[in-house]
Each structure stands twice: as structure tokens, then as C-alpha cells.
Motif scaffolding. Structure first.
Motif, PDB file in Angstrom:
ATOM      1  N   ARG A 226       0.842  -1.218   0.000  1.00  0.00           N
ATOM      2  CA  ARG A 226       0.000   0.000   0.000  1.00  0.00           C
ATOM      3  C   ARG A 226       0.864   1.250   0.000  1.00  0.00           C
ATOM      4  O   ARG A 226       0.606   2.247  -0.625  1.00  0.00           O
TER       5      ARG A 226
ATOM      6  N   GLY B  80      -5.775  12.508  -0.223  1.00  0.00           N
ATOM      7  CA  GLY B  80      -6.239  11.873   1.004  1.00  0.00           C
ATOM      8  C   GLY B  80      -7.163  12.803   1.760  1.00  0.00           C
ATOM      9  O   GLY B  80      -7.173  14.011   1.531  1.00  0.00           O
TER      10      GLY B  80
ATOM     11  N   LEU C 277     -15.320   7.167   1.035  1.00  0.00           N
ATOM     12  CA  LEU C 277     -14.710   6.129   0.187  1.00  0.00           C
ATOM     13  C   LEU C 277     -15.540   5.931  -1.082  1.00  0.00           C
ATOM     14  O   LEU C 277     -15.007   5.862  -2.191  1.00  0.00           O
TER      15      LEU C 277
ATOM     16  N   ASP D  51     -13.167   7.905  -3.634  1.00  0.00           N
ATOM     17  CA  ASP D  51     -12.070   6.938  -3.823  1.00  0.00           C
ATOM     18  C   ASP D  51     -10.704   7.519  -3.425  1.00  0.00           C
ATOM     19  O   ASP D  51      -9.770   7.611  -4.229  1.00  0.00           O
TER      20      ASP D  51
ATOM     21  N   ASP E 100      -6.931   8.123  -1.713  1.00  0.00           N
ATOM     22  CA  ASP E 100      -5.734   7.279  -1.592  1.00  0.00           C
ATOM     23  C   ASP E 100      -5.289   7.126  -0.134  1.00  0.00           C
ATOM     24  O   ASP E 100      -4.549   6.193   0.186  1.00  0.00           O
TER      25      ASP E 100
ATOM     26  N   ILE F 264     -13.362   0.978   5.535  1.00  0.00           N
ATOM     27  CA  ILE F 264     -12.439   1.415   4.465  1.00  0.00           C
ATOM     28  C   ILE F 264     -12.057   0.232   3.587  1.00  0.00           C
ATOM     29  O   ILE F 264     -12.095   0.314   2.352  1.00  0.00           O
TER      30      ILE F 264
ATOM     31  N   ASP G 271     -11.845  -0.287  -0.338  1.00  0.00           N
ATOM     32  CA  ASP G 271     -10.527  -0.132  -0.967  1.00  0.00           C
ATOM     33  C   ASP G 271      -9.417  -0.732  -0.101  1.00  0.00           C
ATOM     34  O   ASP G 271      -8.964  -0.120   0.857  1.00  0.00           O
TER      35      ASP G 271
ATOM     36  N   CYS H 148      -6.279   1.630   0.184  1.00  0.00           N
ATOM     37  CA  CYS H 148      -6.310   2.976   0.783  1.00  0.00           C
ATOM     38  C   CYS H 148      -5.408   3.000   2.013  1.00  0.00           C
ATOM     39  O   CYS H 148      -5.535   2.168   2.915  1.00  0.00           O
TER      40      CYS H 148
END
Ligand code: FHN
Length: 602
Positions: free
Chosen positions: A42, A172, A219, A223, A225, A247, A251, A254
Motif C-alpha cells: 500500500r 487523502g 470512500l 475513492d 488514496d 475502508i 478499498d 487505501c
């Protein structure tokens, strides 16, 4: 009877597999994302990025630090612009109407993203909802948001997401998941002026009604990061896990910071300070003045050189730097912030190769005026202060050196260097012959290009008369069983990593050091102490002893520097600098931050 039990067991297994197992399976899937392999995957882009923009923007930009004509400030968080509702104890009924005044007509997401790019930042983290409880996006969960409650009628986070996608920045969202001064049931540092009875507050009501669904919609809608949670006080493990599951449902990639709480984050988040030694993935978040949210009266701006050196220091420890801007109620980033970031961007345009995708300094402890980052076959030596007599002395490396040159020198003119025995490299930096353009007041970068990946010849600290060396307790050898170095969380407003349990006068610490030529040093010790006042200790090196009586600095977290005297080190020797108790009156000897060896140039 027997068949009845069997039937019940069969029914239980069926129901378990139908309803409970999927929940556990969900947990199993979520739990799998906590593996080190998943975490590293990630963080891959994030570790390369090194540098991001933090944006604190909310209703608090309207009062901008003033309330009813008074400048609202105070100790600690009370001086922060985004804390005005808490500091001035503004009732919700008086704070909510600020939304009617909030119309940031000058907001231009592309302008903000272009500034971040100009500064060479690779990602942005913006407040979706701060402690004031106001959503800076089109929330379906709460009407207390910028689209439904203000004349602005646009979704700034949707526009920012579009601009980030267009210009290739990651995005973010900061979300205050525990503290919310607009909600009667939120705990943490809560709103006790509208709702004084804390026992009447049930945080689960707030989580279920607002925080969980808002994180879910962030989310789903954007979407992101990164989800950047803040201040995980008063949150239980299962509640942190619930945020994680929400979360991860949308994703698995994320990134989540450590402030989700209960050890579930992907990296640590030291705030307003740079850890002296770091052995975890971390991101330092820092203001450009003294407030996160916009304040008219806060003009205590950091210089671009300070920001550059912070970035280098953090990158030399393989950390990220998240630098904050606090836009105005009109939607403008303060001009002073713009100027600072533009200057940082100019330096990054020339030296960014020594920051992006680099790894931590492999050479061990360096002088105070030097940092090191590394990438592939190169060491990037960052020179903050030009060394005495144009002499740069560095610890030796195992590799064969192919070339030494200035990163900003397009011609890569080789600089003269020589090895000094097994322990050092000596580089002559004759500033009279170096290209002026290559020398930057904040940081001039040398490249030492090697054969293969650079490896230090030794982890022994090299001391020399050309620079001050700082010895950290994290790098000390501990001689004892009870005494240990406590590596706490990096999160928070100060470095909590420290030596603990120094109660046995027979236990001590030491740093192996080596010299290449005779040097005289003044020795200073920076520590905090309260309980152990009048204990005695001694620094020993090469048969020289400097005695010290432990002084009261006021608390075990309030640090002071004390001079202990001078020593002379002979050249070409390896020894160990020791810090030993003579007696310990009470408690732990002292909370040591550093020992400095400051050269005395005769
Ligand atoms: O209280 C907040 C503060 O307003 C700000 O958002 C910082 C940024 O990291 N976090 C909290 C203080 O630690």
C-alpha cells in the motif's frame, strides 16, 4: 432428547455459516490487509513520494482566530485557528450560522494543485471534517456540510479530486473520527459547554449516526488514496476495527495513518517535530506558521530554508513530510504560504533526485551540518553548513568510489577526495573553485557515486574536528539488563522514545567512536530530570572523566543542556564514550536526549 440436541446443533451450524461466518470472513479478509506485505504494498507510492501538502480548511476560516473582536489564543492547542469553537467555548447555536457566511468564491482547486506541484509535492491531504463537525463535502449523512448549509453550493473535495486526477497527485482526506464539537454524543476532547454531562454521552450513537457512515461515503464518493484520522482518544479496538473494515470494504489499497487508533494504521504520524531516530514508516505533519487552520494574527512563518532542511532531515530517516496550508474563507492559500512553497519547489527542481524514492542514510551518525540520503549506487550528502576549512570528513564506505561531484553541477566535475585509513573519507570542498550555482544556502548536495549499493564500512561514529557530532540514546550500546531504550509511538507532539529503568548504578551506556586525527571537544549533555536530582554520573573516554551532578530541569519531559567540560581525543583511535552513574538518588538516572561533542578549534 438426543435427536432434539442434534437438530439444534445442525440449526446452529447452519445459522452460523449463514450469518456469523461472513462477518468473521469479513474480519479475516480485513485482518489479511494488516499483514506487513500488504502494508508495504500500500505504502509503495507513498514512500517514494516523501513530500505532501496538508490542507486545514473549514468554517473556522471565517472567524480566522478572532471572536467578537477578540484574538482567540492560549497555550497549546488553544492558539490554533481550527480550535476557535473549543477555545472560545462557542455554542453550536452561535457557531452554525458561520456556514451562512462561508462562500469561498475565490476557491480554485486547480490553483491549489498547481501550487502543490510547483512545490514538488506528490500528494494532498485535506480536512473532510475537522473537530468542528462541519463536512467540507457533499455529505448525505449530515446536512451540516458545505453544499447544503452554505451559499457556496459546490463540492470543493469533488473539485479537488478532479484536479488531483488531472495533474497526477494522490489525494487523502483528514477525518476527525472521535472528536466532534457539533455532536452531543461525541467524546474525546468533547463539547462540554453545550453538553456538560459526559456520562450522558454514548459515543456509539455518534459513531453509528455520523462517523462510520461519513467515512463510508467518503470512500464511495471520492475513492481517496489516504484516510488521515486524527487523535484516537476514547476509541476502543472494535471501533477502530469498524473504521478499518469500512475502508477495506471499498478499498484494500487505501492508506490509513496510525491515528485510526489501537495499532491499526499503516504508518506513524509525529506532529510538529522530527524524530531524532526513526525505525518505522513515519510522516511528520507540520505547520508553516503556528496554526493549521487560517488565523489572521499568525504571521510566524517558517523560512523556505527551514522547510528544505526539515524535508532533507526527514528523508534521511526515510520519512515523509506533510506541510500544512490553511486557506482563507475566500478560498485562497495565504500568500506567505505560497511564497515559501514556491521557494522550496525551486530547490526541489534542482535537488529533488536526492529526495524522491530515496532510502535512509546508511552511514550511521553524521555531523550536525550534514545529512545523507541514498538511492541505487549513489549517496546524496546534504551539506547544511559549509564545513570549516572547506574540509568534509565522512565515515568510510565499503564500496569503491567511482566519482564525487555536486548534484547541481551539470558538468559533474569530479571533486578531489581521499580515503583516510579504514575509517574516513576526506573531501575537499574548495568553495573558491566550485560553481556558485551549485551552492544553496539551505543545502548543497554532493553525490558519491559508488560501485554497487553504498554500505558503511562501520557503524562506529566517526568524530572529527570539522563538525559537531550528536550522540543519541537510541544509538547507544546498553550495558545492563534493566536499563533499556523504550521505542514508543512516534505519534504526538514530542519524541517519547527514551531510556527507561535506569535505576541500577552498575548499568551504563556507551557509543563506540573513532577518530582520524587529534581533536579537542567540549561536551554538552541535554537531558530532563526531576526525581533523581543530585544523583551523580560521569562521562568517560580515553581515560578522561567528566563528572556531573544531575540537576532538576523541572520535569522528566523538560529538557535543558549542561556543559560538562572538555576532552582530547587522539587521532586514529577507536574507543567508547561511556555515560555511567556513580549513584542514583531516586527513580531513573535521567531522561537523556543527546550528548554533543563540539570541536574546539585552537
Ligand atoms: O487537534 C488537531 C489539530 O487541530 C490539527 O488537526 C492536528 C493536525 O495533525 N491534529 C490535532 C492535534 O494533534
Amino acid at each position: 432428547m438426543k435427536y432434539d440436541l442434534q437438530f439444534r446443533f445442525i440449526v446452529f451450524v447452519f445459522l452460523f455459516s449463514l450469518f456469523i461466518k461472513p462477518i468473521l470472513a469479513l474480519d479475516e479478509q480485513v485482518a489479511a490487509t494488516l499483514s506487513e506485505e500488504n502494508r508495504k504494498e500500500r505504502l509503495d507510492w507513498w514512500q517514494d513520494a516523501r513530500f505532501g501538502m496538508f490542507i486545514h480548511w473549514g468554517l473556522y476560516a471565517v472567524p480566522a482566530g478572532r471572536w467578537k473582536g477578540e484574538h482567540v489564543t492560549g497555550e497549546g492547542a488553544r492558539r490554533l485557528g481550527e480550535w476557535i469553537m473549543w477555545t472560545a467555548k462557542i455554542p453550536v447555536a452561535e457557531y452554525e450560522p458561520l456556514a451562512k457566511q462561508f462562500n469561498p468564491s475565490l476557491y480554485d482547486a486547480e490553483q491549489w494543485v498547481k501550487l502543490a506541484k510547483q512545490a514538488s509535492m506528490k500528494y494532498i491531504v485535506i480536512t473532510a471534517k475537522h473537530c468542528e463537525g462541519f463536512a467540507m463535502y457533499d455529505s448525505d449523512v449530515s446536512g451540516y456540510n458545505i453544499v447544503d448549509a452554505t451559499p457556496f453550493d459546490r463540492d470543493p473535495l469533488a473539485e479537488l479530486k478532479k484536479a488531483c486526477d488531472k495533474y497526477g497527485l494522490k489525494l487523502g482526506f483528514y477525518y476527525s473520527h472521535v472528536w466532534d464539537w457539533h455532536e452531543p454524543n461525541a467524546r474525546g476532547s468533547d463539547n462540554t459547554w453545550d453538553w456538560p454531562d459526559r456520562n450522558a454521552k454514548d459515543p456509539n450513537i455518534y459513531f453509528e449516526k455520523k462517523a462510520y457512515p461519513q467515512v463510508a461515503e467518503l470512500l464511495q464518493k471520492y475513492d481517496p488514496d489516504i484516510i488521515w484520522f486524527d487523535v484516537p482518544t476514547d476509541i476502543r479496538r472494535e471501533q477502530s476495527e469498524r473504521f478499518l473494515s469500512i475502508i477495506r470494504k471499498y478499498d484494500p489499497a487505501c492508506i490509513i495513518n496510525d491515528r485510526i487508533g489501537n495499532g491499526l494504521g499503516d504508518y506513524e504520524s509525529p506532529e510538529q517535530y522530527i524524530p531524532s531516530v526513526a525505525n518505522k514508516d513515519f510522516e511528520v505533519c507540520m505547520t508553516l506558521n503556528d496554526t493549521w487552520g487560517y488565523k489572521i494574527d499568525d504571521v510566524n512563518w517558517k523560512s523556505p530554508d527551514t522547510v528544505i532542511r526539515n524535508l532533507v532531515d526527514i528523508a534521511s530517516k526515510a520519512g515523509n513530510y506533510l506541510v500544512n496550508v490553511g486557506p482563507t474563507a475566500e478560498g485562497l492559500i495565504p500568500p506567505a504560504s505560497v511564497r515559501i512553497l514556491q521557494e522550496v519547489g525551486k530547490w526541489m527542481n534542482q535537488y529533488g533526485e536526492s529526495i524522491y524514492e530515496t532510502h535512509a542514510n546508511p552511514l550511521g551518525n553524521l555531523g550536525e551540518h550534514v545529512r545523507c540520503t541514498a538511492k541505487d549506487d549513489k549517496l546524496f550528502i546534504h551539506i547544511f553548513d559549509w564545513p570549516e576549512r572547506d574540509e568534509l570528513v565522512l565515515p568510510a564506505i565499503q564500496n569503491k568510489i567511482k566519482k564525487v561531484y555536486l548534484l547541481a553541477d551539470q558538468r559533474k566535475k569530479p571533486l578531489s577526495y581521499k580515503r583516510i585509513g579504514k575509517s574516513g573519507i576526506f573531501i575537499r570542498l574548495d568553495s573558491a573553485t566550485l560553481p556558485a550555482a551549485a551552492l544553496h544556502p539551505a543545502d548543497t548536495v554532493l553525490v558519491i557515486q559508488c560501485e554497487g549499493t553504498p554500505q558503511a564500512a562501520s557503524q562506529t561514529t566517526l568524530v572529527d574536528k570539522t563538525y559537531t557530532i550528536t550522540l543519541h540514546p537510541a544509538q547507544a550500546t546498553i550495558h545492563g539488563q534493566k536499563l533499556r531504550y523504550n521505542v514508543g509511538t512516534l505519534h504526538g507532539l514530542s519524541d517519547r522514545n527514551r531510556l527507561v529503568n535506569w535505576t541500577d548504578p552498575n548499568e551504563y551506556i556507551g557509543w563506540p567512536i573513532q577518530t582520524i586525527r587529534k581533536c579537542h571537544f567540549k561536551i554538552e549533555m541535554n537531558y530532563a530530570a526531576a526525581k533523581s536530582v543530585n544523583s551523580e554520573c560521569v562521562i568517560e573516554i580515553d581515560n578522561q572523566k567528566l563528572h556531573a551532578t544531575v540537576m532538576n530541569t523541572g520535569s522528566e519531559n523538560r529538557f535543558q543542556t549542561f556543559s560538562l567540560g572538555t576532552v582530547t581525543l587522539q587521532g586514529g583511535e577507536s574507543s567508547e564514550l561511556l555515560l555511567k552513574p556513580i549513584n542514583i538518588k531516586k527513580g531513573s538516572l535521567l531522561n537523556l536526549r543527546s550528548i554533543k561533542l563540539i570541536p574546539i578549534i585552537p
